[in-house]
Structure formats: C-alpha cells, structure tokens
Write a protein that holds these residues in place. Structure first.
Motif, short mmCIF file in Angstrom:
data_model
loop_
_atom_site.label_atom_id
_atom_site.label_comp_id
_atom_site.label_asym_id
_atom_site.label_seq_id
_atom_site.Cartn_x
_atom_site.Cartn_y
_atom_site.Cartn_z
N ALA A 15 0.88 -1.20 0.10
CA ALA A 15 -0.16 0.02 0.04
C ALA A 15 0.87 1.23 -0.03
O ALA A 15 0.62 2.22 -0.71
N PHE A 16 1.87 1.27 0.85
CA PHE A 16 2.97 2.41 0.68
C PHE A 16 3.65 2.71 -0.57
O PHE A 16 3.69 3.53 -1.00
N GLY A 17 3.91 1.38 -1.31
CA GLY A 17 4.53 1.46 -2.44
C GLY A 17 3.72 1.92 -3.60
O GLY A 17 4.03 2.64 -4.47
N TYR A 18 2.32 1.72 -3.50
CA TYR A 18 1.57 2.39 -4.61
C TYR A 18 1.55 3.97 -4.33
O TYR A 18 1.81 4.63 -5.34
N VAL A 19 1.39 4.55 -3.11
CA VAL A 19 1.44 5.98 -2.93
C VAL A 19 3.13 6.46 -3.33
O VAL A 19 3.06 7.63 -4.25
N ALA A 20 4.10 5.87 -2.94
CA ALA A 20 5.57 6.18 -3.46
C ALA A 20 5.68 6.06 -4.70
O ALA A 20 6.19 6.91 -5.23
N GLY A 21 5.27 4.98 -5.42
CA GLY A 21 5.56 4.81 -7.04
C GLY A 21 4.88 5.79 -7.75
O GLY A 21 5.24 6.62 -8.62
N ARG A 22 3.56 6.08 -7.23
CA ARG A 22 2.86 7.05 -8.13
C ARG A 22 3.41 8.56 -7.99
O ARG A 22 3.47 9.30 -8.91
N ALA A 23 3.76 8.94 -6.54
CA ALA A 23 4.25 10.30 -6.31
C ALA A 23 5.81 10.61 -7.15
O ALA A 23 6.18 11.35 -7.67
N SER A 24 6.60 9.05 -6.86
CA SER A 24 7.90 9.28 -7.54
C SER A 24 7.83 9.46 -9.35
O SER A 24 8.58 10.27 -9.75
N ALA A 25 6.84 8.87 -9.82
CA ALA A 25 6.62 8.96 -11.14
C ALA A 25 6.12 10.59 -11.59
O ALA A 25 6.99 11.18 -12.51
N GLY A 175 11.65 -6.06 -4.12
CA GLY A 175 10.75 -5.68 -5.21
C GLY A 175 10.30 -4.08 -5.03
O GLY A 175 10.01 -3.50 -6.11
N PHE A 176 10.00 -3.77 -3.66
CA PHE A 176 9.90 -2.38 -3.62
C PHE A 176 10.92 -1.31 -4.17
O PHE A 176 10.39 -0.48 -5.13
N PHE A 177 11.97 -1.76 -3.96
CA PHE A 177 13.28 -0.92 -4.60
C PHE A 177 13.62 -1.07 -6.01
O PHE A 177 13.64 0.12 -6.63
N TRP A 178 13.20 -2.25 -6.47
CA TRP A 178 13.19 -2.23 -7.83
C TRP A 178 12.37 -1.66 -8.39
O TRP A 178 12.57 -0.91 -9.50
N ALA A 179 11.07 -1.69 -8.22
CA ALA A 179 9.99 -0.91 -8.88
C ALA A 179 9.92 0.76 -8.67
O ALA A 179 9.56 1.54 -9.67
N MET A 180 10.47 1.11 -7.43
CA MET A 180 10.56 2.64 -7.18
C MET A 180 11.67 2.93 -8.21
O MET A 180 11.66 4.24 -8.79
N LYS A 181 12.65 2.20 -8.49
CA LYS A 181 13.89 2.86 -9.72
C LYS A 181 13.30 2.69 -10.92
O LYS A 181 13.52 3.62 -11.79
N GLU A 182 12.11 2.13 -11.17
CA GLU A 182 11.36 1.93 -12.59
C GLU A 182 10.58 3.40 -12.80
O GLU A 182 9.99 3.19 -13.76
N SER A 183 10.21 3.98 -11.63
CA SER A 183 9.19 5.02 -11.53
C SER A 183 9.51 6.06 -12.17
O SER A 183 9.93 7.18 -11.45
N HIS A 184 9.87 6.18 -13.36
CA HIS A 184 10.36 7.28 -14.13
C HIS A 184 9.63 7.83 -15.57
O HIS A 184 8.79 6.62 -15.85
N THR A 185 9.67 8.75 -16.09
CA THR A 185 8.82 9.08 -17.32
C THR A 185 9.12 8.02 -18.29
O THR A 185 8.03 7.74 -19.22
N GLU A 186 10.13 7.50 -18.41
CA GLU A 186 10.37 6.47 -19.73
C GLU A 186 10.02 5.33 -19.61
O GLU A 186 9.66 4.45 -20.36
#
Length: 491
Positions: A15-25, A175-186
């Motif tokens: 749940a925290f990852g959803y919010v953090a991934g969206r905000a990071s992107a 998995g959390f840090f891997w997905a957060m690293k992918e949260s960018h425009t491209e």
C-alpha cells in the motif's frame, strides 16, 4: 513471527509502495502527468505487483517446504523401538506434533515458561499431566524420545518461522526498491502491469487444475499409508464394517462393501423419486407451459436447489421419517418400519433435493431440440403428445441420460441427508425400511473428534474417500462419454 503479522506487513508495504511509486513518477515529470508514458496509477500498481507477487510466491513455497524439512529432521530422532506393533513412524510423528503443540499451549497458558519447556524431561515433571493442564488432548503417556523430538520440533519450527519472515520481508523490500527505480517518465508501467495481471489470471485459471491434483495426491498418499496398516484385500472384500481402534493401532473388520451397498441403494431410491418428477416437470415447462407460467414455475422449482442439504436432512428426520413410520410402522398394522431412520427416508428427501437438478438440465436439453423437428412432425399429422414421445424425447435422450448420471453422481456424494435420515448401520440388506449408512456418512464419523489425521481411524476415511472418488469419477466420465458420443448436432 506469526503468519498473519507477516502478511499484514507485506500488504502494508504494498500500500505504501502504491503511493510512493505514483508520487515518484509524477516527481520525475515535474508534476505533469502528460509527460509520463502511462497514467500515474500504473506506476503505483507496478510497485504493488513487484512487492506482492514475489513475496507471496516465496511465502507459499516456504509453507510447503518447511514442514517437510522439519518432519524429516525430527523423524530421524525417533528410535525404532518407539514404533510399536500396529503403529508407524507417521503416527509417532503425529504424537510428537501434538506434544509440541501442548508445550506451546502450556507456555501460552502460563503453566510453564519458555525455558522450562525447552529443558523439560520426564524425570523432572509429569509431562503428560502438564499437557493436560494446558488443555492439550493426550492419547498416550509421553515418552522420553517423543518429548525430546517435540522439543526439537518446537525449536526448528520457531527458527523456521523467523527465517521465513526475514526472507519474505527481504524479497518484498527488494521488489519495492526495484519498482521505485523504474518509476520514471520513460518506463512503460502500463505494459508491465498488464503483463503482471495476465500472469495472475493464468495462475488463477490454473488453481482448479492444481487443486484437483492436490486432492488426488493427498487421497493417494493417505490411502497408501492406511493400506500399510490394514490389508487392501480385506478392505475391498469383507462383508462387515466393525472398527475397533485402540491406542495407535487396533484390530478391526473394515469391509467397504456394506457402505458401498448403502450408498448405491439410497442413491437408487433418490433417483427413482427425482428422475420421473424432474423429467415430467421439464417436459411440461418446455412443451406445454406458456411464457408466463414458465417464467413463474421454473425459478420457483429451482429454489429447491438453493436449500442447504442440512435443511433437507431435518426435513427427512422430522417430516418424511414420521410420515413413513405412520404408514408402514406398527401403528398401521404392517410393522415393516421400526424407526424413522431408513433407506426410504433418506432416499425420498434426497430425491426431492435432486428434482431441480434433473429438471433444469433436462429442460435445457429439450429446448435445444430444433423447432423444425416439431414442425415436421406436426406436418405429418402427429399430435403434440406423439411428437414429444416419438421425436423430441428420442432426440434429447442422450443429454437426458447424461443429466441422470450426473444426478446419480451428486446423490452418491451426499452426506448430511444420509447422516440425519438413514442412520448409521452398515449392513447388506434389501429392506428399504431398515436403517443403513453410506461411505460419506462414515467418512464424517471417522473424522469427527480429536483423532490425528495420521491415526488409523482417520486414515481409513481417506481410503473411503479415494474409493468414492473413483466411483463418482467413473460415473461422470461415462455421462460425458454418452453426451458427446450420442448427442446429435443440429444446424
């Protein structure tokens, strides 16, 4: 760490990852969602999938593998002298697990502390009495080898639980840090999420197959374990069902033939009730009833299928049984029926339960017969009843036979109606007014109580279940064979 806490931690991280991934992107796009390849929510879902999927997959694998490793390790501590005649290593291991659970209960109830449970010996305290004080059911006195194995089991199980928690949380964080690293425009988050959802759907579609395989394997392994303790030849040929289990073993006469006879006899009575009534109802609804009558009667008839079987059991016990007793009992002068529980009681109640099953399937099959066949019959001068008897029913007969066989399979597997309406006597008799029992009823009685699943009284239920599984499977295959081979295909 308890399993529930571990699951809640992983869900919280997702749940925290959803919010953090969206905000990071959004942050990489300077708050402008139009610069992102996918909608912002997809980046959040990408984090959720990469947290939950590997973590729960690892958790499932550990839950499957961990007990096997622990049981194999602890089983080696048990000497051959501890395995008595009529017993097995599996039964002793069941006693070890019960003892370990009892020690945990004793610690939780405050009967002893953790250190006392770890160093406890039979010379320092009455272990059996301690376990009973903690509310644990103990069937035999706890011996020294069983106690030592139980203590080792507790230690390994506790350490395994903490290692499991650490591994699952670690892979979830990865998995959390891997997905957060992918949260960018491209990053193509939508494509990644859709592939993940597709994999989940495939896994969901595979659950039925894997569940069937698991059921079959569990039945096979436990049946083999039972036949190690009891001769298979006696099980399938003896004409008597007289279990007399005691302790870890016991001498019993466990012939399945009386149970199979009761199962088939009660099912036959049920089909004699359900098939004519259900088939006549289907003919009326499909050929004679008007649209308004059909729209009212068909749903009303199918309500019977939604009634719980326990209600049918009460109906058999409180209504059908007393009614039959008043007609065929001593009060009527016939004296054929001595009690409310009988084959006829359960068969009639079960037949009423099967009426909507036969009626609904037969109605669909009859409606599938093309109207052109009816019109051709009318054109040749046949009446409506002659058309139904000589054209419609022959065309629909294969499907109707398949529906009857499927109903028979449903009747063979019924339990609660038999338990409450037919009694518990295992006997070979042609008298429908006598009490009998079935395979399913005996499975319930053998698994009712506090006996361990590794004990003979529980293992025999798996042998009964395996036999019933083979019978119902054969009936279902035969029904499908008839439907597919003889069903006429119409354009």
């Amino acid at each position: 760490m308890p399993l529930l806490w571990l699951v809640l931690i992983v869900l919280g991280l997702a749940a925290f990852g959803y919010v953090a991934g969206r905000a990071s992107a959004l942050k990489t796009a300077n708050g402008d969602a139009r610069l992102l390849h996918s909608l912002p929510s997809y980046y959040g879902y990408n984090v959720v999938l990469k947290v939950l999927a590997p973590a729960f997959l690892l958790l499932v694998l550990i839950l499957i593998i961990q007990p096997t490793i622990i049981n194999k390790s602890v089983s080696g501590m048990i000497p051959e002298s501890e395995i008595g005649e009529g017993s097995s290593r599996g039964l002793v291991m069941a006693e070890v697990r019960r003892t370990a659970d009892g020690l945990d209960n004793a610690v939780a109830a405050g009967v002893m502390d953790k250190e006392a449970a770890r160093v406890l010996t039979t010379g320092s305290a009455d272990v059996t009495q301690i376990l009973k004080d903690a509310g644990q059911i103990v069937t035999n006195d706890i011996t020294q080898p069983v106690l030592e194995a139980a203590q080792r089991y507790r230690v390994m199980n506790g350490a395994g639980n903490w290692l499991r928690a650490g591994a699952v949380i670690l892979i979830a964080l990865a998995g959390f840090f891997w997905a957060m690293k992918e949260s960018h425009t491209e990053f193509r988050a939508r494509n990644s999420v859709e592939k993940g959802v597709l994999a989940i759907l495939i896994a969901g579609a595979s659950v039925a197959v894997l569940t069937t395989i698991g059921i079959i394997l569990s039945l096979i392994f436990n049946t083999i374990e039972f036949f190690r303790l009891y001769p298979a030849l006696d099980f399938f040929t003896l004409l008597e069902w007289a279990p007399s289990f005691s302790g870890r073993g016991g001498s019993s006469s466990l012939g399945i033939l009386p149970l199979l006879w009761g199962t088939l006899y009660i099912s036959l009575v049920a089909l004699l009730v359900a098939v004519p009534v259900g088939l006549f109802a289907a003919i009326y609804l499909s050929e004679y009833a008007g649209p308004k009558t059909r729209a009212f009667a068909k749903p009303l008839l199918e309500v019977l299928a939604g009634i719980p079987t326990i209600v049918y059991g009460l109906f058999a016990l409180l209504t059908v049984g007393p009614l039959l007793l008043s007609v065929f009992g001593d009060d009527s002068g016939l004296g054929w029926m001595q009690g409310q529980r009988a084959v006829l009681t359960a068969g009639i109640a079960m037949g009423i339960m099967l009426i909507p099953f036969v009626s609904s399937l037969s109605d669909d099959i009859i409606n599938a017969v093309p109207q052109a066949l009816r019109d051709g019959s009318y054109g040749l001068g046949a009446t409506k009843s002659e058309t139904i008897k000589q054209v419609v029913l022959p065309a629909a007969l294969p499907g109707i036979v398949g529906a009857v066989l499927l109903a028979a399979s449903r009747a063979i597997g019924e339990t609660m109606i038999v338990v409450m309406g037919a009694g518990a006597a295992a006997k070979l008799s042609l008298n429908p007014f006598e009490a009998m029992t079935t395979v399913t009823a005996k499975i319930v009685s053998q698994l009712t109580g506090d006996s361990d699943f590794a004990s003979p009284e529980a293992l025999v239920a798996f042998a009964l279940g395996m036999s019933l599984f083979v019978i119902t499977l054969a009936i279902n295959i035969f029904a499908l064979f008839i439907v597919r081979k003889y069903r006429e295909q119409y354009d």
